[in-house]
Design a protein around this motif. Structure first.
Motif, short mmCIF file in Angstrom:
data_model
loop_
_atom_site.label_atom_id
_atom_site.label_comp_id
_atom_site.label_asym_id
_atom_site.label_seq_id
_atom_site.Cartn_x
_atom_site.Cartn_y
_atom_site.Cartn_z
N PRO A 71 54.38 116.46 22.05
CA PRO A 71 53.22 116.15 22.86
C PRO A 71 52.05 116.51 22.33
CG PRO A 71 54.48 118.18 23.79
CD PRO A 71 55.42 117.49 22.55
N ILE A 156 54.55 124.37 27.93
CA ILE A 156 55.07 123.11 27.89
C ILE A 156 56.68 123.26 27.43
CG2 ILE A 156 55.17 120.98 26.37
CD1 ILE A 156 52.49 121.77 25.28
N ILE A 158 60.06 120.86 26.28
CA ILE A 158 60.42 119.68 25.81
C ILE A 158 61.96 119.70 25.82
CG2 ILE A 158 58.41 119.42 24.07
CD1 ILE A 158 60.48 119.81 21.93
N GLU A 185 53.82 121.31 31.68
CA GLU A 185 54.33 120.10 31.50
C GLU A 185 55.75 119.91 30.84
OE1 GLU A 185 53.58 115.65 29.30
OE2 GLU A 185 52.62 117.55 28.62
N TYR A 187 57.92 117.44 28.98
CA TYR A 187 57.93 116.30 28.41
C TYR A 187 59.11 116.05 27.77
CZ TYR A 187 55.45 113.07 24.90
OH TYR A 187 55.08 111.95 24.11
N VAL A 236 56.08 107.36 29.40
CA VAL A 236 55.22 107.46 28.13
C VAL A 236 55.64 106.01 27.35
CG1 VAL A 236 54.48 108.62 26.06
CG2 VAL A 236 54.56 109.87 28.18
N THR A 261 60.84 108.15 27.44
CA THR A 261 59.96 109.40 27.43
C THR A 261 59.22 109.66 28.81
OG1 THR A 261 59.92 109.75 25.36
CG2 THR A 261 58.43 111.08 26.47
N TYR A 262 59.10 110.85 29.64
CA TYR A 262 58.66 110.83 30.85
C TYR A 262 57.76 112.28 30.65
CZ TYR A 262 60.84 107.08 33.35
OH TYR A 262 61.32 105.83 34.04
N ARG A 263 56.73 112.11 31.29
CA ARG A 263 55.80 113.48 31.46
C ARG A 263 56.04 113.72 33.23
NH1 ARG A 263 51.62 114.43 27.59
NH2 ARG A 263 50.95 112.51 26.45
N ASP A 294 49.90 107.78 29.32
CA ASP A 294 51.35 107.23 29.86
C ASP A 294 51.24 105.81 29.88
OD1 ASP A 294 49.81 106.60 32.03
OD2 ASP A 294 50.48 108.04 33.29
#
Length: 378
Positions: A71, A156, A158, A185, A187, A236, A261-263, A294
């Protein structure tokens, strides 16, 4: 909604099968039997490629992700990698967060963690750090508390093609929500199906290990996110997966799969979501001209003001992106009465979005001055 595989006994059996698959059966990327867990088609930014070039070859050789997970705007952040494997994403982020940041990788597979830990000193020296800014923990992503991961301790999180391998995805997302700070987030890149997978296919060990039969129906992600408290998942990028194995394709029948891929953001429960006008300052590394937030919003320096909905405004104001934008009130906007012109966020179908771009979807040009083939300020 079925968000777990079955009984606790069955869940443990599934986890043991996955540990064997990634610890004993797979030794390198080429051992995969399908194209599900391979990097996506979205181009890699130059500064990320540079960091990748500094990784040890053995770490790269044990890469099983479905999309490089890096990210934006990570300098100085605390990052947690769910299912870190041999540590490739962790070491790239170790380089990018800098000495003042920190990266933790958690994985259940001893063989993978052995490779990751083996090269901690190598990467510390390669990056010019005085001490390691990365550590690796053995544990399960469904039970981060048991692994000692504290509440509200990361900026964050991931996860790279790992959530589909879990038999209890609801617990994974709940634990991610617990350990994120407000404004933090999740991510993550993962494999999604176009319908709920049948119980018979979910029992197939090879299909599960290949990231297919454990895939979540993309609509169930929306339901889980809402139930747990996350914001609406923001797409994303996505690409349609070509299985590349006739035998597996025959078994799967009409099921289709996409890598997406999403946030997801964790906002304060007392946050006030009002639409506003924003201006991108252009100071995010690698996104100096435009920031592809996004598939709906791409913020461009050449555009002075962009109108955003209440959810997006609150995310930008509450997250690490706050210092990268200038915010202005939107005249006459009252989010509660629905008078804001920017449409509220909805979760996008990764299959439809990918098909619009010939199998691959990239960030849109919403809020921009030009189409996808034009430079920013022509």
């Amino acid at each position: 909604m079925a968000d777990t595989f079955g009984s606790k006994q069955t869940d443990v059996a599934v986890r043991d099968d996955v540990k064997d698959y990634y610890g004993k059966i797979l030794k390198k990327t080429a051992d995969l039997k399908s194209k599900a867990c391979v990097p996506g088609a979205k181009p890699t930014r130059g500064y990320i490629r540079k960091a990748l070039d500094e990784l040890h070859p053995e770490v790269i050789a044990r890469y099983y992700g479905c999309g490089l997970l890096v990210p934006e705007c990570v300098a100085g952040c605390r990052v947690l990698d769910l299912g870190c494997g041999s540590g490739s994403d962790c070491y790239v982020l170790s380089r990018l967060v800098g000495q003042s940041g920190h990266v933790t990788g958690i994985d259940m597979t001893e063989e993978q963690l052995e490779v990751a830990r083996k090269y901690m000193d190598y990467h510390t020296q390669r990056f010019g750090y005085k001490k390691p800014n990365v550590d690796f923990v053995q544990g399960y992503i469904e039970t981060l508390r048991e692994a000692g991961v504290e509440e509200a301790s990361y900026d964050i999180i991931i996860s790279n093609c790992v959530v589909n391998l879990s038999p209890d995805k609801a617990s994974v997302l709940r634990e991610a929500y617990r350990v994120l700070k407000n404004g933090g987030e999740l991510y993550f890149s993962d494999v999604y199906s176009n319908a709920r997978i049948s119980e018979s296919l979910r029992a197939d060990k090879v299909l599960w290990g290949e990231c297919l039969s454990g895939a979540l129906w993309w609509e169930d992600l929306m339901r889980l996110a809402e139930e747990i408290g996350f914001t609406v998942p923001r797409l994303v990028s996505a690409n349609i997966i070509s299985i590349g194995n006739e035998q597996l394709e025959k078994i799967l029948g009409d099921y289709k799969f996409a890598s997406a891929t999403y946030r997801l953001f964790k906002l304060s429960k007392n946050s006030e979501k009002k639409g506003c006008l924003v201006m991108y300052d252009g100071n995010i590394m690698g996104s100096e001209e435009k920031f592809e937030f996004d598939a709906k919003y791409t913020f461009k320096v050449c555009i002075k003001v962009v109108e955003v909905d209440g959810d997006t405004a609150e995310i930008l104001k509450s997250s690490r992106f706050a210092e990268e934008f200038t915010f202005q009130p939107q005249p006459g906007c009252r989010a509660a009465s629905g008078t804001c012109r920017a449409e509220p966020e909805v979760m996008l179908d990764p299959f439809k979005q990918a098909q619009q771009f010939g199998g691959v979807t990239v960030a849109s040009s919403t809020g921009g001055c030009c189409g996808p083939q034009e430079s920013c300020c022509e």
